[in-house]
Scaffold this active site. Sequence first.
Site, mmCIF file in Angstrom:
data_model
loop_
_atom_site.group_PDB
_atom_site.id
_atom_site.type_symbol
_atom_site.label_atom_id
_atom_site.label_comp_id
_atom_site.label_asym_id
_atom_site.label_seq_id
_atom_site.Cartn_x
_atom_site.Cartn_y
_atom_site.Cartn_z
ATOM 1 N N GLN A 1 0.907 -1.136 -0.128
ATOM 2 C CA GLN A 1 0.047 0.070 0.070
ATOM 3 C C GLN A 1 0.918 1.123 -0.152
ATOM 4 O OE1 GLN A 1 -2.150 1.502 3.450
ATOM 5 N NE2 GLN A 1 -3.933 1.015 2.467
ATOM 6 N N TYR B 1 -6.097 10.744 3.363
ATOM 7 C CA TYR B 1 -4.590 10.765 3.168
ATOM 8 C C TYR B 1 -4.509 11.967 2.047
ATOM 9 C CZ TYR B 1 -3.217 7.468 6.594
ATOM 10 O OH TYR B 1 -3.036 6.887 7.963
ATOM 11 N N ALA C 1 -9.364 -7.363 7.641
ATOM 12 C CA ALA C 1 -8.577 -6.776 8.512
ATOM 13 C C ALA C 1 -8.360 -7.611 9.891
ATOM 14 C CB ALA C 1 -8.203 -5.233 8.604
ATOM 15 N N ARG C 2 -9.363 -6.867 10.762
ATOM 16 C CA ARG C 2 -9.304 -7.380 12.131
ATOM 17 C C ARG C 2 -9.397 -8.774 12.312
ATOM 18 N NH1 ARG C 2 -13.456 -2.820 13.883
ATOM 19 N NH2 ARG C 2 -14.257 -3.257 11.544
#
EC number: 1.8.1.20
Length: 403
Positions: free
Chosen positions: A103, A173, A348-349
């Site tokens: 990423q 971002y 993800a988690r």
Amino acid sequence: MTTAPTPSIFEPARLGPLTLRNRIVKAATFEGVMPRGEVSDDLINFHAEVARGGAAMTTVAYCAVSPGGRVHRDTLVMDERALPGLRRLTDAVHSEGALAAAQIGHAGLVANTLSNKTKTLAPSTRLSPPAMGLVKGATLAELDGVVSDFERTARVAVDAGFDAIEVHLGHNYLLSSFMSPNLNKRHDRYGGSVAKRAEYPRRVIEAVRVAAGSSVAVTAKFNMSDGVPKGLWLDQSLPIAQILEADGHLDAMQLTGGSSLLNGMYFFRGEVPLAEFVASQPKLVGYGLKFYGPKLFPTYPFEEGFFLPFARQFRQALRMPLILLGGINRVDTIEHALDEGFEFVAMARALLRDPQLINKFQAESVDEGLCIHCNKCMPTIYTGTRCVVRDALVVREAPRPAQ
Ligand SMILES: Cc1cc2nc3c(=O)[nH]c(=O)nc-3n(C[C@H](O)[C@H](O)[C@H](O)COP(=O)(O)O)c2cc1C
Ligand code: SF4
């Protein structure tokens, strides 16, 4: 809904030039094990473990395109100096039969300027809490420089053996902030109408694609909604996604939302680990967080597959491969996503809680992960990202020292 038969989760699938062994990608979770930006053994082991656990591809989280693009000083800058370490990382992932994505991004307004000790950039001048001050709108020359940084980073990613490059167009971002009406107040070619706000991210994606060539996949983690008043929402993100699709440089889009600047819980949902966050920060920041925390981190109840209602709008509007993300914890959620025409899911988690989960899904020994969405892994990004529940178990299971 697609009319073709639903593919199996464990059927290999194409992602641009790649073949993934199944439909599950490990989403980026900042690993917190790059002291001063070094590739550490812990970083390599983190991804080797995910790869061993059955995911088709693991994503090395947030690799900055320049020192000014870091989130803070302990963020990896993906430049030539990092090459040997990154090669070891991709080799380790490949030897477990998985692929590796990097990423890449520029933190923009999310950057901790004091920690970075470099100037940060924003589409237009505004206050940034992580910068603890005013961040000035970037000049055209500075933005040209960032395009070159993305190009160089993409070449490093290819040289390091990454199979895919994920350009960070989410969470406010830098590139994401250019798309946002509340953050981008420019009046030049990069600001104003929706199409003009898409212009800078388009330029960067094209540059990354050209630099990366055709043998690696290029994807984007893309904000559907910033989750803040006057921020980006579907009425504008859908047309931007259509523009990016028409440009033809992306092999897939991973759909996300939220703002690390203004609404940090939007892309998590579940409990707000405020006390743990306060404890993880220097005293002064901790006091600020105690005061502003409830505003910065509103509570959103966790729902399985929470981004599906938004992502479905993109599935209907686009033909390109899409990766569903957000609260995916169960086999039936993945089956449902594939049934609705999403090519992949990202998790993800659930994989922080149990990196072996995909193997367990495949063996049919479980059909649901163990993550309880307490989000206490979030503040661990400063000390080595880990699931605190799993961590407690590992400690208890560790052999007792000899008496
Ligand atoms: C500890 C932690 C660190 C994260 N770091 C990043 C990151 O560096 N870049 C990013 O795009 N998303 C990051 N995320 C967000 C995840 O990629 C994902 O979007 C989010 O957790 C929702 O997916 P999930 O429900 O499967 O966990 C992070 C999430 C967690 C829990
Ligand atoms: S700490 Fe563990 S259980 Fe809690 S949200 Fe993070 S991964 Fe899930």
